[in-house]
Design a protein around this motif. Structure first.
Motif, PDB file in Angstrom:
ATOM      1  N   ASP B 236      43.933  39.768  39.681  1.00 23.80           N
ATOM      2  CA  ASP B 236      43.463  41.022  40.284  1.00 23.80           C
ATOM      3  C   ASP B 236      44.329  42.202  39.865  1.00 23.80           C
ATOM      4  OD1 ASP B 236      45.604  39.962  41.645  1.00 23.80           O
ATOM      5  OD2 ASP B 236      44.967  40.715  43.620  1.00 23.80           O
ATOM      6  N   ILE B 237      45.535  41.928  39.349  1.00 19.91           N
ATOM      7  CA  ILE B 237      46.363  43.014  38.798  1.00 19.91           C
ATOM      8  C   ILE B 237      46.239  43.063  37.276  1.00 19.91           C
ATOM      9  CG2 ILE B 237      48.743  43.847  38.508  1.00 19.91           C
ATOM     10  CD1 ILE B 237      49.361  42.694  41.242  1.00 19.91           C
ATOM     11  N   ILE B 238      46.197  41.895  36.653  1.00 22.54           N
ATOM     12  CA  ILE B 238      46.157  41.842  35.184  1.00 22.54           C
ATOM     13  C   ILE B 238      44.915  42.547  34.646  1.00 22.54           C
ATOM     14  CG2 ILE B 238      45.988  40.328  33.170  1.00 22.54           C
ATOM     15  CD1 ILE B 238      47.665  38.291  34.695  1.00 22.54           C
ATOM     16  N   LEU B 239      43.760  42.216  35.216  1.00 18.18           N
ATOM     17  CA  LEU B 239      42.519  42.790  34.664  1.00 18.18           C
ATOM     18  C   LEU B 239      42.473  44.312  34.799  1.00 18.18           C
ATOM     19  CD1 LEU B 239      39.877  40.065  35.610  1.00 18.18           C
ATOM     20  CD2 LEU B 239      40.798  40.636  33.365  1.00 18.18           C
ATOM     21  N   PRO B 240      42.791  44.884  35.970  1.00 21.45           N
ATOM     22  CA  PRO B 240      42.802  46.359  36.018  1.00 21.45           C
ATOM     23  C   PRO B 240      43.844  46.964  35.064  1.00 21.45           C
ATOM     24  CG  PRO B 240      42.776  45.454  38.231  1.00 21.45           C
ATOM     25  CD  PRO B 240      42.984  44.292  37.303  1.00 21.45           C
ATOM     26  N   TYR B 241      44.962  46.284  34.880  1.00 20.77           N
ATOM     27  CA  TYR B 241      45.977  46.791  33.944  1.00 20.77           C
ATOM     28  C   TYR B 241      45.432  46.807  32.516  1.00 20.77           C
ATOM     29  CZ  TYR B 241      50.384  47.843  36.249  1.00 20.77           C
ATOM     30  OH  TYR B 241      51.359  48.472  36.955  1.00 20.77           O
ATOM     31  N   VAL B 242      44.731  45.724  32.163  1.00 19.45           N
ATOM     32  CA  VAL B 242      44.145  45.673  30.816  1.00 19.45           C
ATOM     33  C   VAL B 242      43.131  46.801  30.650  1.00 19.45           C
ATOM     34  CG1 VAL B 242      42.692  44.312  29.261  1.00 19.45           C
ATOM     35  CG2 VAL B 242      44.544  43.212  30.518  1.00 19.45           C
ATOM     36  N   ALA B 243      42.329  47.012  31.705  1.00 16.04           N
ATOM     37  CA  ALA B 243      41.337  48.090  31.649  1.00 16.04           C
ATOM     38  C   ALA B 243      42.028  49.445  31.512  1.00 16.04           C
ATOM     39  CB  ALA B 243      40.463  48.053  32.904  1.00 16.04           C
ATOM     40  N   TRP B 244      43.126  49.613  32.236  1.00 16.37           N
ATOM     41  CA  TRP B 244      43.874  50.876  32.198  1.00 16.37           C
ATOM     42  C   TRP B 244      44.458  51.116  30.795  1.00 16.37           C
ATOM     43  CZ3 TRP B 244      44.500  55.463  33.679  1.00 16.37           C
ATOM     44  CH2 TRP B 244      45.715  56.142  33.668  1.00 16.37           C
ATOM     45  N   ILE B 245      44.992  50.057  30.182  1.00 17.17           N
ATOM     46  CA  ILE B 245      45.528  50.176  28.822  1.00 17.17           C
ATOM     47  C   ILE B 245      44.413  50.573  27.848  1.00 17.17           C
ATOM     48  CG2 ILE B 245      46.492  48.870  26.885  1.00 17.17           C
ATOM     49  CD1 ILE B 245      48.102  47.267  28.960  1.00 17.17           C
ATOM     50  N   SER B 246      43.257  49.929  28.020  1.00 21.26           N
ATOM     51  CA  SER B 246      42.127  50.263  27.144  1.00 21.26           C
ATOM     52  C   SER B 246      41.738  51.720  27.303  1.00 21.26           C
ATOM     53  CB  SER B 246      40.917  49.382  27.462  1.00 21.26           C
ATOM     54  OG  SER B 246      41.303  48.045  27.529  1.00 21.26           O
ATOM     55  N   LEU B 247      41.728  52.165  28.569  1.00 19.67           N
ATOM     56  CA  LEU B 247      41.353  53.551  28.841  1.00 19.67           C
ATOM     57  C   LEU B 247      42.339  54.514  28.175  1.00 19.67           C
ATOM     58  CD1 LEU B 247      39.030  54.627  30.639  1.00 19.67           C
ATOM     59  CD2 LEU B 247      40.766  55.175  32.348  1.00 19.67           C
ATOM     60  N   LEU B 248      43.644  54.204  28.275  1.00 18.72           N
ATOM     61  CA  LEU B 248      44.658  55.040  27.631  1.00 18.72           C
ATOM     62  C   LEU B 248      44.441  55.069  26.116  1.00 18.72           C
ATOM     63  CD1 LEU B 248      47.912  53.992  29.532  1.00 18.72           C
ATOM     64  CD2 LEU B 248      46.692  56.174  29.710  1.00 18.72           C
TER      65      LEU B 248
END
Lengths: 283, 272
Positions: B236-248
């Motif tokens: 639940d933390i890893i996936l949003p972090y990956v999404a955030w990195i992609s967004l950046l």
């Protein structure tokens, strides 16, 4: 060799030291001979058209004058001195393509040559010197009819306008000799006629010496005061690279240099005919 | 019958067509997560969207009692600093060397082979060397990013400059330009759009090197966080972090593209 040289020299030109002299010039790449035994003199003020089949060394001949290439044998004299094998600002050039800088505006392209001379470190001018250079560049743009496109980039210009720009860019430096490498080869026939008028006018007004390589024989005779035809004198079918090309025909178009006997050789020469006293002017 | 190769969707059609696979992916995920949670409400492998949102909200708003900082913010700042410094270092190196190699055949002869050799070394393999030489701090991570992408960028820029029409270099010389002026007025400006292009291509590898370095030795950063919470299976933390990195990454790419369009209008006209 010298006998041939004298025989080929245009008779009616005044006796001044020729701007360019080729003395037994050879260009060889290993086994391959491109040019051989080229003996020529080109006086100041001449408009020399160079024609010949592909691979006959026309462009090599031009590159020799440009200083982009050095002869493997013989000497090329520019203004009586041995030519340095490096391009310099005494020679202007217009290629068929890629003659202008795509990242500079039209005025920037013309300004470039003035900036190079005056600012060898920064490559740019500022203040009053920039304004003076701009005025000079603007006058040059006016002369080639490009004032309206002053602030456009070359990609926005048509092919003909790009070549006008290339001419302006070269001429703003007042080169001793202007080299044209199939400058109109990529243009429409109508535009080409306009460009012929422009080049003829610039040649006359600026007292230029022009060497033009072209595929178009009509163009060569229309514009030139002299036509050089490059071809191979000898041909070995088993070793096509064995022999190089040289100027097989050297036709002075005397009408343009004041002799009426050759008047029937050319047509459409109303413009250049007025340039008869031109070599003396620029000498 | 229109041939398949001639079927071109309209602008709206393109957007809709592009959204379909993304929607399918999202729906498939939501369905799979719901199914797993129906079986086992404590499932951690495929967290529900709600669980991920609340975890992200926690990371983005609550101050971590140990570090005294908001975790997501601290991680993002640390990672972007390393990435930015690495990219800046690589850009400066590639610009200088690329110009030198592209303009001067002599420099190409001297430096070309050595850069080729450096370029084939897998950057991650030198990471231990960097840790030994530069310590475990920021310097090693920044150096890894720079070493990872600078050789490629240098070779790309040098090839671009060497590939500029020879006519331009001849023309510049007939206009009286010396080597220096040719470099800064002819070659350098024409390198700039390519520099942005090659930077865009290097962003992907740069992120890889950043996350690898952070995973191995760090105490803050996006990559560090992902590898840290992996121990607790905190998807639940890893996936949003990956999404955030992609967004950046997408934002950085868009910014570079915008800079290229605004900064070099002449290059756009030519590319038409």
């Amino acid at each position: 060799m010298t006998g041939q040289e004298n025989a080929n020299a245009p008779q009616s030109l005044p006796k001044v030291a020729p701007l360019l002299q080729f003395r037994n010039v050879w260009v060889e790449y290993g086994e391959k001979v491109v040019l051989e035994r080229v003996n020529l003199e080109i006086p100041a003020g001449a408009f020399v058209s160079v024609v010949g089949p592909s691979g006959a060394g026309k462009s090599t001949f031009l590159r020799l004058i440009l200083g982009q290439e050095a002869p493997s044998r013989g000497t090329v004299l520019f203004d009586g001195a041995r030519m340095a094998a490096e391009c310099g600002p005494d020679r202007g050039v217009v290629f068929q393509r890629y003659s202008v800088f795509p990242h500079l505006t039209v005025i920037g392209n013309v300004l470039f040559g003035l900036e190079c001379a005056a600012a060898p470190v920064l490559g740019r001018l500022f203040g009053a010197r920039r304004r003076a250079a701009l005025a000079e560049a603007d006058a040059m743009l006016d002369a080639v009819g490009l004032s309206s496109a002053r602030d456009q980039y070359p990609a926005q210009l048509s092919g003909g306008m790009q070549q006008r720009l290339a001419l302006a860019q070269a001429l703003v430096k007042h080169p001793r000799v202007l080299l044209l490498d199939e400058p109109f080869g990529a243009l429409d026939p109508g535009i080409r006629v306009d460009m012929h008028e422009l080049v003829t006018g610039l040649w006359r007004d600026h007292g230029l010496t022009v060497v033009m390589v072209t595929h178009d024989i009509g163009e060569a005779f229309k514009l030139g005061t002299r036509v050089l035809a490059f071809d191979k004198r000898r041909h070995d079918p088993h070793a096509p690279q064995r022999y190089g090309a040289t100027a097989t025909y050297d036709v002075p178009l005397l009408r343009k240099t004041g002799d009426a006997r050759m008047a029937n050789v050319t047509q459409n020469t109303a413009g250049p005919a007025a340039a008869s006293d031109h070599p003396a002017e620029s000498a | 019958m229109t041939r398949l190769i001639n079927l071109r969707p309209s602008r709206r059609g393109r957007i809709m067509a592009g959204a379909v696979p993304i929607l399918i992916l999202a729906l498939t995920y939501a369905l799979a997560a719901a199914l797993r949670h129906a079986d086992n409400p404590a499932d951690k492998v495929l967290p529900t969207v709600g669980a991920m949102a609340s975890a992200l909200w926690r990371m983005a708003t609550q101050v971590d009692p140990v570090s005294g900082q908001i975790t997501l913010l601290a991680d993002t700042v640390a990672s972007l600093y390393r990435l930015g410094a690495g990219l800046a270092l690589a850009t400066a190196t590639a610009l200088t060397l690329g110009l030198l190699l592209g303009v001067l055949p002599l420099a190409r002869a001297v430096l070309g082979p050595v850069i080729t050799v450096i370029a084939v070394i897998p950057p991650i393999a030198v990471l231990p060397i960097l840790f030994i030489a530069l310590g475990l701090g920021e310097a090693a991570k920044i150096a890894l990013i720079a070493i990872g992408i600078a050789p490629y960028m240098t070779r790309d820029l040098a090839a671009h400059v060497a590939g500029l029409p020879a006519e331009q270099f001849i023309k510049a010389q007939t206009l009286g330009a010396n080597s220096w002026v040719v470099a800064i007025r002819v070659a350098l400006p024409q390198m700039m759009p390519r520099l942005i292009e090659t930077l865009r291509f290097s962003m992907g590898p740069a992120w890889v090197f950043l996350i690898a370095a952070e995973a191995i030795a760090s105490d803050v950063g996006l990559g560090y966080r992902i590898f840290l919470v992996r121990r607790y299976l905190a998807m639940d933390i890893i996936l949003p972090y990956v999404a955030w990195i992609s967004l950046l990454a997408i934002a950085a790419d868009a910014l570079l593209q915008l800079a290229s369009r605004k900064g070099f209008p002449w290059a756009q006209g030519a590319a038409r």
